[in-house]
Structures are given as structure tokens and as C-alpha cells.
Design a protein around this motif. Structure first.
Motif, short mmCIF file in Angstrom:
data_model
loop_
_atom_site.label_atom_id
_atom_site.label_comp_id
_atom_site.label_asym_id
_atom_site.label_seq_id
_atom_site.Cartn_x
_atom_site.Cartn_y
_atom_site.Cartn_z
N LYS A 44 11.82 -16.18 70.32
CA LYS A 44 10.41 -16.01 69.93
C LYS A 44 10.28 -15.89 68.42
O LYS A 44 9.37 -16.46 67.82
CB LYS A 44 9.81 -14.79 70.63
CG LYS A 44 9.51 -15.03 72.09
CD LYS A 44 8.86 -13.83 72.73
CE LYS A 44 8.55 -14.10 74.20
NZ LYS A 44 7.89 -12.95 74.84
N ASP A 86 9.19 -22.44 72.76
CA ASP A 86 8.26 -21.66 73.58
C ASP A 86 8.45 -21.96 75.06
O ASP A 86 8.38 -21.05 75.90
CB ASP A 86 6.81 -21.93 73.17
CG ASP A 86 6.46 -21.31 71.83
OD1 ASP A 86 7.19 -20.40 71.38
OD2 ASP A 86 5.46 -21.74 71.22
N VAL A 100 11.58 -20.20 76.16
CA VAL A 100 11.30 -18.76 76.25
C VAL A 100 10.56 -18.45 77.54
O VAL A 100 10.88 -17.47 78.23
CB VAL A 100 10.49 -18.28 75.02
CG1 VAL A 100 9.89 -16.91 75.26
CG2 VAL A 100 11.37 -18.26 73.80
N TRP A 145 2.24 -9.50 71.41
CA TRP A 145 2.92 -10.65 70.83
C TRP A 145 1.94 -11.71 70.36
O TRP A 145 2.11 -12.31 69.31
CB TRP A 145 3.89 -11.24 71.85
CG TRP A 145 4.73 -12.32 71.26
CD1 TRP A 145 4.57 -13.65 71.46
CD2 TRP A 145 5.82 -12.20 70.36
NE1 TRP A 145 5.51 -14.36 70.76
CE2 TRP A 145 6.28 -13.49 70.06
CE3 TRP A 145 6.45 -11.12 69.74
CZ2 TRP A 145 7.33 -13.73 69.21
CZ3 TRP A 145 7.50 -11.37 68.89
CH2 TRP A 145 7.93 -12.66 68.64
#
Length: 154
Positions: free
Chosen positions: A15, A76, A79, A139
Motif C-alpha cells: 500500500k 492495488d 493488495v 487509509w
């Protein structure tokens, strides 16, 4: 350090890397705009060779920006998959413990213990959902700008 903790650490590192790539993309975008201004000034001065060089630089920066964004998007996606895997691992461990508790409760015929076990599972599941929601808010909050601010800068 358990496998789940290692996986969570990897998720965090990915991230941060993704955010870094997004920052690099924004930097390239600014540099592209700067090169475009240089093109305009060079054309106004009649310097076509200089304008061509600045235009090539602007194109190069644009390509670089798109590559950063593409790589960030891929990270992303990775993740997201790893995050799902970590959650599934946690749920699997909880389910294994619940099944053991339910088996012992069924063997003894203790309905109260079965009810407590199921309540415990529900609490763990709710806690996991709350943590996930909080994580998303913390986040993603810095990434979102107010619509008015975005429209005024465009």
C-alpha cells in the motif's frame, strides 16, 4: 511472527509503495504541464527546435505518469487479493475453533455452551468487519478531496 502477520506487513508495504507511485505520477503530471508551458513560450519566440524538444519531454513525462498509474493500479489489485486472503485466514481459524467448541458442546449436550460459542463467533466476525471499515476510512480519507476543491483547480 505468524503467517497472517507477515501477510499483513506485506499488504502495508504494498500500500505504501502504491501511494508512492501515485505521488510520482502527480509529480510527472506537474512536470508535463511545465514542459507544455515551455513549448508554448518557445513557439511564441519562434524557436521551433526548442519547442519540439520540450514537446518530446512533455510526451515522455505523460508516458511516465501513465506507467506509474498503471503499476499503482496493479499493486492495488494485488493488495486487494492479499487482504481477502488475510481475512479468509482469520475466518478459517475462527471457524476451526468454533467447530471444536460446537463438537464438544454437542457431545455433552450443553445448549448454553453452543449458544455462547455462536455468540463469540458473531462478535469476532463483527469486530473484523468494524476493523476493516475503520481501516478503509483511515487509509482512503487522505486520498479523497472535496468536490468543490477539485472543480476549482480544474
Amino acid at each position: 511472527m505468524g503467517n497472517t502477520e507477515k501477510l499483513l506487513n506485506q499488504i502495508m508495504e504494498l500500500k505504501f509503495t502504491s501511494k508512492s507511485l501515485q505521488r510520482q505520477a502527480r509529480k510527472c503530471e506537474k512536470e508535463e504541464k511545465s514542459e507544455k508551458l515551455k513549448v508554448k513560450k518557445a513557439i511564441e519566440k519562434g524557436n521551433m527546435d526548442g519547442a519540439r524538444i520540450y514537446a518530446e519531454n512533455a510526451i515522455r513525462k505523460r508516458t511516465e505518469q501513465m506507467n506509474y498509474l498503471r503499476l499503482s493500479s496493479r499493486l492495488d489489485a494485488v493488495v486487494s487479493r492479499l487482504d481477502t486472503q488475510a481475512k479468509m485466514t482469520t475466518i478459517n481459524k475462527s471457524m476451526a475453533n468454533i467447530v471444536k467448541s460446537l463438537e464438544s458442546s454437542l457431545a455433552t449436550g450443553n445448549l448454553q455452551k453452543m449458544s455462547q460459542t455462536m455468540d463469540q463467533f458473531e462478535k469476532q466476525f463483527v469486530n473484523m468487519e468494524v476493523q476493516q471499515s475503520l481501516w478503509r476510512v483511515l487509509w482512503l480519507a487522505p486520498l479523497h478531496y472535496p468536490h468543490q476543491k477539485v472543480r476549482s483547480t480544474a
